[in-house]
Design a protein around this motif. Structure first.
Motif, mmCIF file in Angstrom:
data_model
loop_
_atom_site.group_PDB
_atom_site.id
_atom_site.type_symbol
_atom_site.label_atom_id
_atom_site.label_comp_id
_atom_site.label_asym_id
_atom_site.label_seq_id
_atom_site.Cartn_x
_atom_site.Cartn_y
_atom_site.Cartn_z
ATOM 1 N N ALA A 100 0.811 -1.215 0.000
ATOM 2 C CA ALA A 100 0.000 0.000 0.000
ATOM 3 C C ALA A 100 0.846 1.268 0.000
ATOM 4 C CB ALA A 100 -0.940 0.007 1.205
ATOM 5 N N LEU A 101 2.017 1.211 0.664
ATOM 6 C CA LEU A 101 2.882 2.390 0.741
ATOM 7 C C LEU A 101 4.024 2.338 -0.275
ATOM 8 C CD1 LEU A 101 3.177 2.963 4.597
ATOM 9 C CD2 LEU A 101 1.574 3.979 2.972
ATOM 10 N N CYS A 102 4.038 1.320 -1.112
ATOM 11 C CA CYS A 102 5.087 1.199 -2.126
ATOM 12 C C CYS A 102 4.664 1.974 -3.376
ATOM 13 C CB CYS A 102 5.336 -0.262 -2.480
ATOM 14 S SG CYS A 102 5.947 -1.253 -1.089
ATOM 15 N N MET A 103 5.401 3.018 -3.697
ATOM 16 C CA MET A 103 5.064 3.834 -4.849
ATOM 17 C C MET A 103 5.588 3.211 -6.134
ATOM 18 S SD MET A 103 5.664 7.666 -3.328
ATOM 19 C CE MET A 103 6.827 7.241 -2.043
ATOM 20 N N GLN A 104 4.860 3.439 -7.208
ATOM 21 C CA GLN A 104 5.274 2.905 -8.493
ATOM 22 C C GLN A 104 6.563 3.565 -8.964
ATOM 23 O OE1 GLN A 104 1.082 3.561 -10.156
ATOM 24 N NE2 GLN A 104 1.716 1.755 -11.294
ATOM 25 N N SER A 105 7.377 2.780 -9.647
ATOM 26 C CA SER A 105 8.681 3.251 -10.090
ATOM 27 C C SER A 105 8.564 4.355 -11.141
ATOM 28 C CB SER A 105 9.492 2.088 -10.657
ATOM 29 O OG SER A 105 10.695 2.545 -11.209
ATOM 30 N N VAL A 106 9.530 5.267 -11.101
ATOM 31 C CA VAL A 106 9.617 6.310 -12.127
ATOM 32 C C VAL A 106 10.950 6.214 -12.859
ATOM 33 C CG1 VAL A 106 8.052 7.945 -11.010
ATOM 34 C CG2 VAL A 106 10.461 7.934 -10.376
ATOM 35 N N ASP A 107 11.592 5.031 -12.776
ATOM 36 C CA ASP A 107 12.910 4.861 -13.377
ATOM 37 C C ASP A 107 12.912 5.023 -14.895
ATOM 38 O OD1 ASP A 107 14.533 4.636 -11.246
ATOM 39 O OD2 ASP A 107 14.628 2.459 -11.194
#
Length: 285
Positions: free
Chosen positions: A80-87
């Motif tokens: 729930a607190l893991c944000m999606q990657s922006v790599d």
């Protein structure tokens, strides 16, 4: 008759309007010089500053991403607190001089943030002679508290608000066919980052603003309590927009610092009002 400005502090000599302008000019010059000196040091290390600091919220291994994800797992909240990657995000430029101008912008913004305590100290030195002894006593520690809340707001914006914002905006999609492709420029990224940092720094001045406005009688504790529910709704609305997950915990992490600041503002307003009422009672018997 020449126009004169009189300091309320009896220890300070009488100064003319031109003298005040001259004093203000030197305060500004010293502040700008401090920013320039720090900007030069930042520019010397501009590649490291950009990769490690400015572009930090764009990396999946950024401390906020990893820390929040670990906290979510420890609290048995899953991802729930893991944000999606922006790599996969790649910034672009559209002009030859864009990268150089961006380097200058980064250097001066960083210089301003680091030099802020000194800049405010110069500003305080300028207005201090106009304050009465009672005002000086009540404003003791102003330089520390203004600088503290400003830098605390910068930290909140950088480590929490910026990662949430960029993760949400990068992964948001309009339509389902992939017709639109997001290709942000370095200027767009810097504008958003600066707005987040400076905006957070200003927002965290709320307790001090409450102190000043209560001192001059523009707000009261009852006013802040009356509009508390509206303030909470606005804070939660903003948190709901920028958080990547609909989970209430992730929204609370963003909203909680602002709610705490609002409550601190109420406490400060109550204290200032009591002190003012006590002083008035002593003066009028």
């Amino acid at each position: 008759m020449a126009l004169k400005f009189f300091n309320r502090n009896p220890k300070q000599a009488e100064m003319s309007f031109v003298d005040h302008l001259e004093a203000l000019r030197w305060h500004i010059v010293r502040s700008v010089l401090a920013i320039v000196i720090l900007a030069v040091f930042v520019f010397i290390k501009i590649d490291w500053v950009f990769e490690k600091v400015i572009a930090g919220p764009l990396h999946s291994d950024f401390v906020s991403y990893t820390a929040l994800c670990k906290i979510g797992h420890k609290l048995h909240m899953g991802d729930a607190l893991c944000m999606q990657s922006v790599d996969k995000l790649k910034l672009q430029t559209t002009t030859f001089g864009s990268q150089f101008i961006s380097s200058i912008t980064i250097a001066f913004i960083a210089g301003f943030i680091v030099a802020f305590p000194y800049i405010f100290w110069e500003f305080w030195r300028f207005i201090k002679p106009a304050l009465s002894p009672a005002e000086l006593k009540s404003s003791r520690g102003a330089i520390f508290w203004v600088s503290f809340f400003f830098l605390l707001g910068i930290a909140f914006g950088y480590f929490l608000l910026a990662p949430f914002t960029f993760s949400f905006l990068w992964n948001y999609r309009l339509g389902v066919t992939g017709l639109i492709e997001t290709k942000p420029t370095i200027d767009d990224y810097l504008d958003n980052l600066v707005d987040i940092l400076i905006g957070s720094g200003i927002a965290f001045q709320l307790p001090l603003v409450s102190f000043v406005l209560t001192r001059i009688g523009l707000i009261t504790p009852s006013f802040l309590r009356t509009y508390r529910k509206y303030a909470y709704v606005a804070i939660l609305f903003i948190a709901a927009i920028i958080t990547p997950s609909p989970d209430w915990m992730s929204q609370t992490i963003v909203a909680l610092p602002l709610i705490i600041l609002y409550e601190i503002s109420i406490r400060i307003s109550v204290r200032v009002t009591k002190q003012r009422d006590k002083r008035d009672k002593e003066e009028w018997g």
